[in-house]
Design an enzyme around this catalytic site. Structure first.
Site, PDB file in Angstrom:
ATOM      1  N   HIS A 268       0.821  -1.221   0.000  1.00  0.00           N
ATOM      2  CA  HIS A 268       0.000   0.000   0.000  1.00  0.00           C
ATOM      3  C   HIS A 268       0.858   1.277   0.000  1.00  0.00           C
ATOM      4  CE1 HIS A 268      -3.329  -2.684   0.427  1.00  0.00           C
ATOM      5  NE2 HIS A 268      -3.041  -3.010   1.678  1.00  0.00           N
ATOM      6  N   ASP A 319      -5.067  -8.339  -3.373  1.00  0.00           N
ATOM      7  CA  ASP A 319      -5.375  -8.112  -1.971  1.00  0.00           C
ATOM      8  C   ASP A 319      -6.659  -8.791  -1.502  1.00  0.00           C
ATOM      9  OD1 ASP A 319      -5.575  -7.096   0.585  1.00  0.00           O
ATOM     10  OD2 ASP A 319      -5.177  -5.023   0.059  1.00  0.00           O
TER      11      ASP A 319
HETATM   12  C1  NGQ Z   1      -5.579  -7.770   5.935  1.00  0.00           C
HETATM   13  N1  NGQ Z   1      -6.309  -5.886   4.635  1.00  0.00           N
HETATM   14  O1  NGQ Z   1      -4.565  -8.165   6.511  1.00  0.00           O
HETATM   15  O2  NGQ Z   1      -6.349  -8.549   5.341  1.00  0.00           O
HETATM   16  C2  NGQ Z   1      -5.871  -6.303   5.929  1.00  0.00           C
HETATM   17  C3  NGQ Z   1      -6.897  -5.993   6.984  1.00  0.00           C
HETATM   18  C4  NGQ Z   1      -5.545  -5.079   8.829  1.00  0.00           C
HETATM   19  C5  NGQ Z   1      -6.018  -4.660   4.219  1.00  0.00           C
HETATM   20  N2  NGQ Z   1      -5.262  -3.929   4.989  1.00  0.00           N
HETATM   21  C6  NGQ Z   1      -6.394  -6.205   8.340  1.00  0.00           C
HETATM   22  N3  NGQ Z   1      -6.435  -4.223   3.071  1.00  0.00           N
HETATM   23  O3  NGQ Z   1      -4.898  -4.390   8.059  1.00  0.00           O
HETATM   24  O4  NGQ Z   1      -5.512  -4.885  10.033  1.00  0.00           O
HETATM   25 ZN    ZN Z   2      -3.227  -7.054   2.776  1.00  0.00          ZN
END
Ligand code: NGQ
Ligand code: ZN
Length: 452
Positions: A268, A319
């Site tokens: 990101h 993602d």
């Molecule tokens: C994840 N996803 O690890 O799946 C994360 C959400 C987080 C994104 N950041 C969980 N898009 O970041 O705490």
């Molecule tokens: Zn992720």
């Protein structure tokens, strides 16, 4: 051994005509331009190298489209995450196999021939540990094997609920490891992928929210030289919390405290100052951009124009897998910049250059680097990961070379893909993966149960 012949092919040196590609043992043995097709050559129109989806949480494909209902308060990344956690808590190992298999089949149909699976769903539903710490990693490996996609497994270290070592919350119980437990999980995961053709392994300290500084130092050596992926600076709140904790912004903190270099992929990196943009670019690390998920979650817009101007490298990832598409990710990346800068062809890299080609080349190279693949593209020694486009698609009519890539990315999307070879096996033909039907049935049965 098999022999393919392409009317045109995009090689690391650029476009070539009448290209014969010889495949042996899943790898490209020879690439010869300017030769007529020989008897026995399988003939196709336009060939491109496969791309990597360098950042995937496969299980989230199961909830795609289920978080589009407005809640009582303002919906944000953080409310989406609660929905995602509820979904994650419901899944059995068999569900994960079913969902991951379909998403990898879809990736291949879209032109992704390798996936970086940022894997953190490690434990049983109640948080207790499976007898085999790689139980869930094995499900990911099974899905990769069934689909044929190249797997770069990135077991994720996750220990805390927020900055400063805060205790994790109950919804995170399937992710949590101590450093010692994670070392065992890494060893077991290495064994699991050892026999899987084309697979490799790195590590993924989840984020500065989930990993304390001493833990970060302790887990990095477990990569044993493999790639290191970490989420950073995706949300404004994350930047604010990081500043409150350390007086530093997430990317700034990483650059000051971690050995960020070409082995690293910073996922990101949405919110950066100009100084962070140029400093991150200088490290040679890859920015792992996931433009569709970043738009879906309301993250913000990555400073792509400035980062590329500073010489930064990027790759793309799907993602959350809310929509799986290679052309779609590249298009969204460019369109975000057009909307931000109110201009066209922002990321083309210069006058007279094709935006699609520039984005595609960069994503192939950045993806290979972030997945630690030594050879890139259609070149001898590389895994035979090849995508052909359908020259009869209306959006490709009358186009040649870079204009074909522009037609694919900006006008045709996924429907322009004809065949895909992964590790030398032709798994997609006529745009359909050979497991499509079976994978859909198994996925549908699992998801019907999960959402009931
Ligand atoms: C994840 N996803 O690890 O799946 C994360 C959400 C987080 C994104 N950041 C969980 N898009 O970041 O705490
Ligand atoms: Zn992720």
């Amino acid at each position: 051994m098999s022999r393919l012949h392409f009317a045109s092919a995009l090689l690391p040196s650029g476009w070539a005509n009448d290209v014969q590609v010889v495949i042996t043992a899943g790898a490209i043995a020879d690439v010869t331009p300017d030769v007529p097709p020989a008897a026995g050559d399988e003939r196709h129109d336009v060939a491109l190298p496969g791309l990597a989806s360098l950042h995937s949480h496969a299980f989230q494909r199961g909830m795609a489209g289920l978080a589009e209902l407005r809640g009582n308060s303002t919906d944000t990344f953080w409310t989406w995450r609660e929905t995602m956690y509820r979904f994650a808590l419901a899944m059995t190992p068999d569900d994960v196999t079913a969902v991951a298999t379909l998403v990898y089949v879809e990736m291949l149909e879209q032109g992704f021939t390798r996936v970086g699976e940022f894997h953190y769903l490690h434990h049983d539903r109640d948080g207790s540990h499976y007898d085999d710490p790689a139980e869930m990693a094995a499900r990911i490996a099974q899905a990769a094997e069934a689909s044929g996609i190249g797997l770069t497994l990135l077991p994720s270290f996750y220990a805390h609920g927020s900055f400063g070592g805060a205790a994790p919350h109950d919804g995170q119980r399937r992710f949590i490891c101590s450093v010692d437990q994670f070392a065992k999980l890494m060893a077991a995961s290495r064994k699991t992928i050892a026999t899987l053709p084309g697979a490799n392994i790195g590590i993924a300290p989840h984020s500065l929210r989930a990993v304390a500084p001493d833990e970060l130092s302790a887990v990095i050596p477990l990569a044993e030289g493999g790639p290191v992926h970490i989420h950073a600076a995706e949300q404004v709140k994350e930047v604010e919390d990081c500043l409150a904790w350390s007086g530093r912004r997430p990317v700034q903190w990483l650059l000051e405290h971690a050995p960020v270099d070409r082995r690293w992929c910073v996922i990101h990196a949405t919110h950066m100052t100009d100084q962070e943009v140029s400093a991150l670019a200088k490290t040679g690390a890859v920015a792992g951009l996931c433009p569709i998920t970043e738009a879906s979650l309301g993250d913000g817009i990555f400073p792509a124009r400035d980062f590329l101007d500073a010489g930064g490298l990027f790759g793309i990832g799907t993602d959350s897998n809310v929509l799986v598409g290679a052309a779609d990710e590249l298009r969204q990346l460019e369109y975000g910049q057009r909307l931000k800068h109110r201009a066209r062809n922002v990321l083309s890299g210069g006058a007279g250059r094709s935006t699609g080609r520039t984005l595609f080349d960069a994503a192939v190279a950045g993806g290979a680097q972030a997945m630690a693949q030594p050879a890139v593209g259609l070149s001898p020694g590389a895994r035979a990961d090849i995508v052909t486009l359908d020259g009869s698609h209306p959006s490709l009519a009358g186009r040649a070379r870079d204009a074909v890539i522009d037609g694919w990315i900006f006008a045709a999307g996924s429907t322009a893909i004809d065949c895909v070879w992964a590790g030398g096996n032709k798994v997609v033909e006529g745009g359909r993966h050979k497991l499509r039907q079976a994978a859909r049935e198994r996925f549908n049965a699992a998801v019907r149960r999960l959402v009931a």
